[in-house]
Design a protein around this motif. Structure first.
Motif, PDB file in Angstrom:
ATOM      1  N   THR A  64       0.860  -1.174   0.000  1.00 58.53           N
ATOM      2  CA  THR A  64       0.000   0.000   0.000  1.00 58.53           C
ATOM      3  C   THR A  64       0.898   1.225   0.000  1.00 58.53           C
ATOM      4  O   THR A  64       1.695   1.416   0.934  1.00 58.53           O
ATOM      5  N   TYR A  65       0.781   2.046  -1.041  1.00 56.32           N
ATOM      6  CA  TYR A  65       1.630   3.231  -1.158  1.00 56.32           C
ATOM      7  C   TYR A  65       0.951   4.395  -0.436  1.00 56.32           C
ATOM      8  O   TYR A  65       0.138   5.123  -1.007  1.00 56.32           O
ATOM      9  N   SER A  66       1.288   4.552   0.839  1.00 51.64           N
ATOM     10  CA  SER A  66       0.744   5.634   1.643  1.00 51.64           C
ATOM     11  C   SER A  66       1.724   5.960   2.756  1.00 51.64           C
ATOM     12  O   SER A  66       2.787   5.341   2.852  1.00 51.64           O
ATOM     13  N   VAL A  67       1.382   6.927   3.586  1.00 49.56           N
ATOM     14  CA  VAL A  67       2.203   7.304   4.733  1.00 49.56           C
ATOM     15  C   VAL A  67       1.329   7.262   5.979  1.00 49.56           C
ATOM     16  O   VAL A  67       0.263   7.884   6.012  1.00 49.56           O
ATOM     17  N   LYS A  68       1.760   6.530   6.982  1.00 52.37           N
ATOM     18  CA  LYS A  68       0.995   6.414   8.217  1.00 52.37           C
ATOM     19  C   LYS A  68       1.433   7.491   9.210  1.00 52.37           C
ATOM     20  O   LYS A  68       2.592   7.877   9.248  1.00 52.37           O
ATOM     21  N   ASP A  69       0.483   7.928  10.010  1.00 54.42           N
ATOM     22  CA  ASP A  69       0.779   8.855  11.107  1.00 54.42           C
ATOM     23  C   ASP A  69       1.486  10.122  10.619  1.00 54.42           C
ATOM     24  O   ASP A  69       2.429  10.594  11.255  1.00 54.42           O
ATOM     25  N   CYS A  70       1.031  10.676   9.487  1.00 50.44           N
ATOM     26  CA  CYS A  70       1.664  11.899   8.984  1.00 50.44           C
ATOM     27  C   CYS A  70       1.208  13.136   9.768  1.00 50.44           C
ATOM     28  O   CYS A  70       1.881  14.170   9.738  1.00 50.44           O
ATOM     29  N   GLY A  71       0.068  13.026  10.465  1.00 51.82           N
ATOM     30  CA  GLY A  71      -0.370  14.107  11.338  1.00 51.82           C
ATOM     31  C   GLY A  71      -0.559  15.429  10.622  1.00 51.82           C
ATOM     32  O   GLY A  71      -1.168  15.524   9.557  1.00 51.82           O
ATOM     33  N   MET A  72       0.000  16.494  11.192  1.00 48.90           N
ATOM     34  CA  MET A  72      -0.160  17.835  10.630  1.00 48.90           C
ATOM     35  C   MET A  72       0.654  18.042   9.357  1.00 48.90           C
ATOM     36  O   MET A  72       0.524  19.064   8.684  1.00 48.90           O
ATOM     37  N   ASN A  73       1.483  17.073   8.999  1.00 47.10           N
ATOM     38  CA  ASN A  73       2.291  17.176   7.778  1.00 47.10           C
ATOM     39  C   ASN A  73       1.593  16.549   6.570  1.00 47.10           C
ATOM     40  O   ASN A  73       2.222  16.250   5.568  1.00 47.10           O
ATOM     41  N   PHE A  74       0.277  16.362   6.681  1.00 42.72           N
ATOM     42  CA  PHE A  74      -0.476  15.722   5.604  1.00 42.72           C
ATOM     43  C   PHE A  74      -0.386  16.520   4.304  1.00 42.72           C
ATOM     44  O   PHE A  74      -0.518  17.732   4.282  1.00 42.72           O
ATOM     45  N   GLU A  75      -0.130  15.791   3.218  1.00 45.49           N
ATOM     46  CA  GLU A  75      -0.185  16.327   1.863  1.00 45.49           C
ATOM     47  C   GLU A  75      -0.682  15.216   0.953  1.00 45.49           C
ATOM     48  O   GLU A  75      -0.378  14.046   1.156  1.00 45.49           O
ATOM     49  N   TRP A  76      -1.414  15.601  -0.083  1.00 50.07           N
ATOM     50  CA  TRP A  76      -1.965  14.588  -0.980  1.00 50.07           C
ATOM     51  C   TRP A  76      -0.866  13.793  -1.689  1.00 50.07           C
ATOM     52  O   TRP A  76      -1.019  12.609  -1.952  1.00 50.07           O
ATOM     53  N   ASN A  77       0.253  14.450  -1.975  1.00 51.65           N
ATOM     54  CA  ASN A  77       1.278  13.746  -2.738  1.00 51.65           C
ATOM     55  C   ASN A  77       1.985  12.678  -1.907  1.00 51.65           C
ATOM     56  O   ASN A  77       2.763  11.888  -2.440  1.00 51.65           O
ATOM     57  N   LEU A  78       1.731  12.641  -0.602  1.00 53.46           N
ATOM     58  CA  LEU A  78       2.287  11.553   0.212  1.00 53.46           C
ATOM     59  C   LEU A  78       1.641  10.221  -0.146  1.00 53.46           C
ATOM     60  O   LEU A  78       2.170   9.162   0.195  1.00 53.46           O
ATOM     61  N   PHE A  79       0.491  10.277  -0.818  1.00 48.12           N
ATOM     62  CA  PHE A  79      -0.263   9.065  -1.127  1.00 48.12           C
ATOM     63  C   PHE A  79      -0.285   8.776  -2.626  1.00 48.12           C
ATOM     64  O   PHE A  79      -1.135   8.046  -3.110  1.00 48.12           O
ATOM     65  N   ASN A  80       0.665   9.332  -3.361  1.00 49.90           N
ATOM     66  CA  ASN A  80       0.727   9.131  -4.808  1.00 49.90           C
ATOM     67  C   ASN A  80       1.553   7.898  -5.155  1.00 49.90           C
ATOM     68  O   ASN A  80       2.681   7.742  -4.697  1.00 49.90           O
TER      69      ASN A  80
END
Length: 432
Positions: free
Chosen positions: A188-204
């Motif tokens: 699964t290409y995603s980022v866990k626990d990114c919190g306040m640093n969320f950006e859509w490109n983290l899940f690309n």
């Protein structure tokens, strides 16, 4: 002059408290094991004593290919992770340790920042023990001058990731092609626990990521299970993956659920069905319409390996449902099909009643959350009259009526009980 000689003895002193020379030697071996790992030169009973005392913090370069004792690797696992269930790792503590250790390194790998040797140096140590990798995180590269790049972006653009430069993730190619026993790959290409640093490109999951992964999977000849979920896999990426999976010698399960696959992607998967040995196909929660369903149905009509198909949470509608019904009139291998939440209505139920009357292979059907209606329910009930194969039939929230649903469940329950009794009967012995 008289001299008095007195001898003062310790009443608790005993010769037994003096360590044997063997014990002293074993202590020395344990303390110097990293520099001189002479485990194979010891007697079995001495090996046991050394293994029980060895530190779990020894370098893997020393222990990986030397120590096979499961008790030692159990200590390594339980001291590192709170939850340890070896049933998911072939009941092997050593396999569990190396698979989870490798996964942890990959989940924390930052492209262009982390030293690739962290992975490369581990390959010769773990390659004989890794059979499954489950990755639910891939970190993107660290951005340079991130604040400056954001100056020209509006809040809306930032929310939707517009104007972002694509970021590629760690290339698994070198790793998985060097693991000769790898049989399962769950990604699964995603980022866990990114919190306040969320950006859509983290899940690309970029097209370059897909190219790298497709080539790697093609070269992984022993791969049996491939799962790529929740990674925004669209039609173009699906077609790229399929091109590299055609004629794969071992792949039996493919899971592309919770992605963005539409009709073109489903058409590509349809070609894969009859060009591989797939037994389980999961396309749940995508964007497949009736055209994609018709392509899958065409492949299903000719297929002789697939046993399970999951199309839940798509939009195949009656045109797609009818096509699948026609395919199941000739298919003799599929045992389970899930068509829940697909905007199906009475026409699909009518055709499926013919499937229930003729198909003797299908054991599980899920029609939940469709609008089959009262007449559709009666059609299904009529089709089940002589069916002895179906043992699971989910009709929740299908508006077929309580009485019809009860009668259908009675038939299915009877089939299930008959199957259970048959499984308990001993196999007939051949006469001598």
């Amino acid at each position: 002059s008289c001299c008095t000689h007195r001898i003062i003895e310790d009443p608790e002193w005993s010769l037994a408290t003096v360590p044997h020379l063997t014990e002293l030697c074993l202590q020395h071996i344990v303390h110097n094991f990293e520099k001189n790992p002479i485990l194979d030169h010891l007697l079995p009973e001495h090996q046991r004593k050394v293994l029980d005392r060895l530190s779990t913090g020894l370098p893997l370069a020393v222990t990986a290919n030397l120590i096979n004792d499961e008790d030692y690797w159990k200590r390594c696992c339980t001291q590192r992770w709170q939850v340890c269930d070896i049933s998911n790792y072939g009941d092997s503590w050593k396999r569990m340790f190396f698979e989870r250790h490798l996964e942890n390194i990959l989940k924390c790998f930052i492209p262009n920042t982390t030293d690739p040797n962290q992975v490369l140096e581990l390959i010769p140590l773990c390659k004989d023990y890794v059979r499954k990798l489950e990755m639910d995180q891939f970190l993107p590269p660290v951005k340079v001058d991130q604040n400056e790049e954001r100056d020209d972006l509006s809040d809306a653009e930032s929310d939707f990731g517009l104007g972002e430069v694509p970021v590629h993730h760690y290339d698994l190619g070198v790793l998985i092609t060097a693991l000769p026993h790898l049989e399962e790959l769950h990604l699964t290409y995603s980022v866990k626990d990114c919190g306040m640093n969320f950006e859509w490109n983290l899940f690309n999951f970029t097209y370059q990521d897909c190219c790298n992964l497709a080539v790697a999977v093609k070269m992984c000849h022993n791969l049996k299970v491939f799962k790529l979920t929740r990674s925004k896999v669209d039609d173009d990426k699906t077609r790229l993956l399929v091109r590299n999976l055609l004629d794969h010698p071992c792949l039996v399960e493919l899971n592309l659920s919770h992605n963005l696959i539409g009709d073109k992607g489903a058409q590509a998967v349809g070609k894969l069905i009859n060009r591989s040995r797939l037994e389980i196909l999961d396309l749940c929660n995508n964007q497949i319409g009736h055209l994609g369903a018709q392509a899958l149905a065409q492949a299903l009509a000719e297929n002789s390996t697939l046993t399970s198909l999951n199309l839940r949470l798509n939009c195949v509608e009656d045109k797609g449902g009818e096509a699948i019904s026609h395919a199941l009139l000739t298919n003799t291998t599929l045992k389970s099909i899930h068509l829940g939440s697909n905007n199906l209505t009475e026409p699909t139920a009518t055709l499926f009643s013919q499937v229930l009357a003729q198909n003797t292979t299908l054991m599980s059907i899920n029609f939940s959350c469709n609008h089959l209606g009262l007449d559709g329910g009666k059609q299904l009930l009529d089709g089940l009259a002589d069916n002895k194969a179906l043992t699971e039939f989910d009709l929740r929230l299908t508006e077929v009526g309580e009485e019809t649903e009860y009668l259908i469940h009675q038939i299915v329950w009877a089939n299930r009980e008959a199957a259970r009794l048959r499984s308990r009967q001993p196999c007939p012995t051949k006469p001598l």
